[in-house]
Design an enzyme around this catalytic site. Structure first.
Site, PDB file in Angstrom:
ATOM      1  N   LYS A 120       0.836  -1.203   0.000  1.00 23.35           N
ATOM      2  CA  LYS A 120       0.000   0.000   0.000  1.00 23.35           C
ATOM      3  C   LYS A 120       0.873   1.257   0.000  1.00 23.35           C
ATOM      4  CE  LYS A 120      -3.694  -2.146   2.761  1.00 23.35           C
ATOM      5  NZ  LYS A 120      -4.918  -2.437   2.064  1.00 23.35           N
ATOM      6  N   GLU A 204      -2.639   7.219   8.023  1.00 23.52           N
ATOM      7  CA  GLU A 204      -3.559   7.973   7.167  1.00 23.52           C
ATOM      8  C   GLU A 204      -4.500   8.773   8.027  1.00 23.52           C
ATOM      9  OE1 GLU A 204      -5.854   5.452   4.588  1.00 23.52           O
ATOM     10  OE2 GLU A 204      -4.123   5.020   3.315  1.00 23.52           O
ATOM     11  N   HIS A 239     -14.692  -4.024   7.981  1.00 20.75           N
ATOM     12  CA  HIS A 239     -13.964  -3.695   6.756  1.00 20.75           C
ATOM     13  C   HIS A 239     -14.127  -4.740   5.656  1.00 20.75           C
ATOM     14  CE1 HIS A 239     -12.303  -0.471   9.068  1.00 20.75           C
ATOM     15  NE2 HIS A 239     -11.715  -1.294   9.901  1.00 20.75           N
ATOM     16  N   ARG A 296      -6.936  -7.721  -9.753  1.00 17.48           N
ATOM     17  CA  ARG A 296      -7.635  -8.963 -10.066  1.00 17.48           C
ATOM     18  C   ARG A 296      -9.098  -8.658 -10.334  1.00 17.48           C
ATOM     19  NH1 ARG A 296     -10.373  -8.816  -5.161  1.00 17.48           N
ATOM     20  NH2 ARG A 296      -9.046  -8.130  -3.461  1.00 17.48           N
TER      21      ARG A 296
HETATM   22  P1  ADP Z   1      -7.851  -3.960   3.162  1.00 16.00           P
HETATM   23  O1  ADP Z   1      -6.892  -4.060   2.021  1.00 16.00           O
HETATM   24  O2  ADP Z   1      -7.345  -4.577   4.425  1.00 16.00           O
HETATM   25  O3  ADP Z   1      -9.251  -4.377   2.788  1.00 16.00           O
HETATM   26  P2  ADP Z   1      -8.389  -1.145   2.657  1.00 16.00           P
HETATM   27  O4  ADP Z   1      -7.280  -0.185   2.593  1.00 16.00           O
HETATM   28  O5  ADP Z   1      -8.985  -1.600   1.369  1.00 16.00           O
HETATM   29  O6  ADP Z   1      -7.929  -2.401   3.524  1.00 16.00           O
HETATM   30  O7  ADP Z   1      -9.540  -0.555   3.581  1.00 16.00           O
HETATM   31  C1  ADP Z   1     -10.678  -1.317   3.933  1.00 16.00           C
HETATM   32  C2  ADP Z   1     -11.774  -0.415   4.467  1.00 16.00           C
HETATM   33  O8  ADP Z   1     -11.314   0.332   5.593  1.00 16.00           O
HETATM   34  C3  ADP Z   1     -12.273   0.640   3.491  1.00 16.00           C
HETATM   35  O9  ADP Z   1     -13.239   0.147   2.614  1.00 16.00           O
HETATM   36  C4  ADP Z   1     -12.813   1.693   4.443  1.00 16.00           C
HETATM   37  O10 ADP Z   1     -14.090   1.316   4.904  1.00 16.00           O
HETATM   38  C5  ADP Z   1     -11.865   1.639   5.600  1.00 16.00           C
HETATM   39  N1  ADP Z   1     -10.777   2.654   5.462  1.00 16.00           N
HETATM   40  C6  ADP Z   1      -9.582   2.493   4.878  1.00 16.00           C
HETATM   41  N2  ADP Z   1      -8.826   3.623   4.931  1.00 16.00           N
HETATM   42  C7  ADP Z   1      -9.563   4.540   5.581  1.00 16.00           C
HETATM   43  C8  ADP Z   1      -9.365   5.927   5.979  1.00 16.00           C
HETATM   44  N3  ADP Z   1      -8.224   6.567   5.733  1.00 16.00           N
HETATM   45  N4  ADP Z   1     -10.360   6.545   6.636  1.00 16.00           N
HETATM   46  C9  ADP Z   1     -11.523   5.906   6.922  1.00 16.00           C
HETATM   47  N5  ADP Z   1     -11.772   4.621   6.596  1.00 16.00           N
HETATM   48  C10 ADP Z   1     -10.820   3.935   5.933  1.00 16.00           C
END
Ligand code: ADP
Length: 660
Positions: A120, A204, A239, A296
């Site tokens: 990431k 973040e 999540h 993917r």
């Molecule tokens: P993973 O790869 O573990 O699924 P992601 O980065 O895709 O993690 O994030 C999964 C979820 O977490 C997102 O869909 C959102 O709901 C929440 N999320 C991620 N980053 C943030 C952020 N900076 N602020 C608020 N919610 C977040």
């Protein structure tokens, strides 16, 4: 230019996605090869394929994750391409590399693109250069706790700590204020180390009420790239996505175009090829921020297929063949609204723990242009402990969102699965909340509307209760000594009594019948007369000139009737009231589900404190920690680490410490 076309695909996956890929391959005249573990020998994806190759034991690490075995299977069957599906090896650069080295086409992006998006942090650096907006934060290499804490101060709390190598919501921690930072960082690192063997963290800004909106992109080997619009996946639990839809409700055309173009820039920045998804968070002002790119096909791709009328697996195959994308951006259009729900074998009433068992009956809603069911299971299959608990997806479309919701509600009523607990009722609860109907979508939807979701109940009014009782009588298959049931003949009539458990209430009924006419009586209700018959697995009633048809199911004890209006269940009262539960002693620690004991840190004789970890049971990729309910001493321990354990069995016995 003459190219050789893919003529046989090995699908390195299982379940619904393997079946779904085969569906398109078959339509295109391409032969299919399935792979399977011992547990999946008779699984639907094996039956669907033209050929199937055994990989090894049930454990994914010995079957679906074995690169060598999968390559060998492709070679042995003469497959010329491999489709990885999602999960398992789909984003594994080594696997893509192994395919290429063995002259097999990997139906996915290049090794470099997978690697570039695998972290990431690295992905954010690339996206920054490509001018794709990022969530404010720190994604550098310096990892000292002091520096990370400073970066958190800079962007201001709340912040989100994320594992650079993360996925599936693991290694993430929200930090609301500076005092919590150190402990949250330590916890996130531990989890990241355990799950991904990597502790690198990014910081973040935590957006408090964002939506999760992602863009489907597609690129070919000739430099063409398009976006197939967006999906809103804001409804998540821990999540993990629960409901997905397209288009995103209320998204302005200019925001859609800006997000689409940013996603295409993101893909082109890494010379992307094939299907990819760029995930964004969208705030209430219409500002969007890059989160990550998934290299993917996604679980939720069918909603995009529904609104665009395209088959994304076909597009993947076209691109893998080296042909140009089938359509240009200007030709792509959104039609209507589509929605998908993920059906999980899990128990929403028991902390969503995964459920296992034999699927005794599975009846699907009728498929149409508006309703699609992507399933990995059929009647008679077992749901085991080794894989993801998602067993199927229901996808519907409508002219508008309200119609899609109504169709989904009906489809869920008609999805009848007996034998394994699923989340279908929970899904109905979610889509029937006012907040969902009004598209108040944010990523905290499930927590925010928990009460409204919990309140949702299907009505069991007198006509339904009477109908269930009548069905119970007609489907009477068990010896009357097994269930509480009496029958007396009176001239042409016969009078029956029976007792049913309905929604945890025991109700008794009296039914007077003559030929196909029944009069049903129960406490406090006016007698209701109906005609009823059973035919070809259907239960038909006629009440006051209104005919109703149900699909139905009855075994010794369970009864179920369903149609598009609802699904009603009952249990016959057993004659002997003995419960089949084992009598449990005080201090017994029970397995919460079928699974394997991946950790057992205590031994017989150990003293434990309330809250201490006693065992970890893993099932379907989820870990469940079992903690000591009180201070005490472990007096018996019946298992060893690595053992399989059945849900409800006693793992150990604790003799609680006497109160001081
Ligand atoms: P993973 O790869 O573990 O699924 P992601 O980065 O895709 O993690 O994030 C999964 C979820 O977490 C997102 O869909 C959102 O709901 C929440 N999320 C991620 N980053 C943030 C952020 N900076 N602020 C608020 N919610 C977040």
């Amino acid at each position: 230019m003459e190219t050789t076309m893919i003529s046989k695909i090995l699908i390195a996956n299982r379940g619904e996605i393997a079946c779904r890929i085969m569906r398109t391959a078959k339509r295109l005249g391409i032969a299919t090869v399935a792979v399977y573990s011992d547990e999946d020998m008779n699984a639907l994806h094996v039956k669907t394929a033209d050929q199937a190759v055994r990989l090894g034991p049930a454990k994914a690490s010995e079957s679906y994750l074995c690169i060598d075995k999968i390559i060998q299977a492709a070679q042995a069957t003469g497959a010329d391409a491999i489709h990885p599906g999602y999960g398992f090896l789909s984003e594994n650069a080594q696997f893509a590399q192994a395919c290429i080295e063995n002259d097999l086409i990997f139906i996915g992006p290049s090794v470099d693109a997978i690697k570039a998006m695998g972290s990431k942090s690295a992905a954010k650096t690339i996206m920054q250069e490509a001018k794709v907006p990022l969530v404010p934060g720190y994604h550098g290499e310096q990892q000292s706790p002091e520096l990370l804490a400073q970066e958190a101060e800079k962007i201001a709390y709340p912040v989100l700590l994320k594992a650079a190598a993360g996925g599936g919501g693991k290694g993430m921690r929200i930090v609301w204020q500076a005092e919590e930072f150190d402990s949250a960082l330590a916890a996130a690192k531990r989890e990241a180390q355990a799950s991904f063997s990597d502790q690198i963290m990014l910081v973040e800004k935590y957006l408090t009420e964002p939506r999760h909106v992602e863009i489907q992109v597609f690129c070919d080997q000739h430099g063409n790239a398009v976006y197939l619009f967006e999906r809103d996946c804001s409804v998540q639990r821990r999540h993990q996505k629960v409901v997905e839809e397209a288009p995103a409700p209320g998204l302005k055309a200019e925001t859609r175009a800006a997000m689409g173009e940013a996603a295409v820039r993101a893909a082109q920045a890494i010379n992307y090829c094939g299907a990819g998804t760029v995930e964004f968070l969208l705030d209430s002002d219409g500002k969007f921020y890059f989160m990550e790119m998934n290299t993917r096909l996604q679980v939720e791709h069918p909603v995009t297929e529904m609104i665009t009328g395209q088959d994304l697996v076909e597009w993947q195959i076209i691109v893998a063949n080296g042909q140009p994308l089938p359509m240009e951006q200007s030709a792509l259009q959104i039609n209507g609204h589509a929605m998908e729900v993920r059906i999980y074998a899990e128990d929403p009433n028991n902390e969503f723990l995964p459920c296992t068992g034999l699927i005794k009956q599975l009846i699907h809603p009728p498929e149409s242009t508006h309703l699609r069911l992507d399933t990995g299971v059929s009647s008679g299959d077992s749901v085991g402990i080794h894989y993801d608990p998602m067993i199927a997806k229901l996808i519907v479309s409508g002219e508008n969102r309200a119609q899609a919701i109504a169709r989904m509600d009906q489809a869920l009523n008609q999805y009848v699965l007996v034998g394994v607990t699923t989340n279908t009722h929970y899904l109905q609860s979610v889509i029937n909340t006012q907040a969902f109907k009004h598209a108040q979508l944010t990523t905290d939807f499930v927590e925010r509307h928990a009460n409204a979701i919990a309140d949702y109940q299907l009505d069991y009014d007198w006509p339904e209760l009477a109908t269930l009782a009548c069905f119970a009588l007609l489907s009477e298959q068990v010896k009357s000594t097994d269930v509480w049931y009496q029958n007396t003949r009176l001239n042409h009539h016969s009078k029956s009594s029976l007792a049913l458990h309905i929604n945890e209430t025991l109700r008794t009924f009296e039914i007077i019948s003559a030929d196909d006419s029944y009069t049903i009586m129960s406490d406090n209700y006016t007698a209701l007369s109906m005609q009823a018959s059973m035919q070809n697995g259907r239960f038909n009633t006629l009440i006051n000139d209104v005919k109703t048809t149900y699909v139905c199911y009855a075994d010794g004890q369970s009864l179920l009737i369903a149609n598009s209006q609802g699904q009603w269940r009952a249990q016959r009262q057993l004659a002997n009231h003995l419960s089949d539960q084992e009598e449990q002693q005080d201090g017994a620690i029970l397995a919460p589900m079928n699974g394997s004991l991946i950790a057992l840190p205590v031994n017989s004789g150990d003293s434990v404190k309330k809250g201490d970890l006693l065992a970890i049971v893993e099932a379907m990729k989820m870990e469940h920690n079992i903690k000591a309910p009180a201070n005490g001493v472990v007096t018996e321990c019946h298992y060893q680490e690595g053992d399989l354990v059945e849900g409800g069995k006693q793992i150990m016995l604790i003799s609680p410490e006497a109160e001081a």
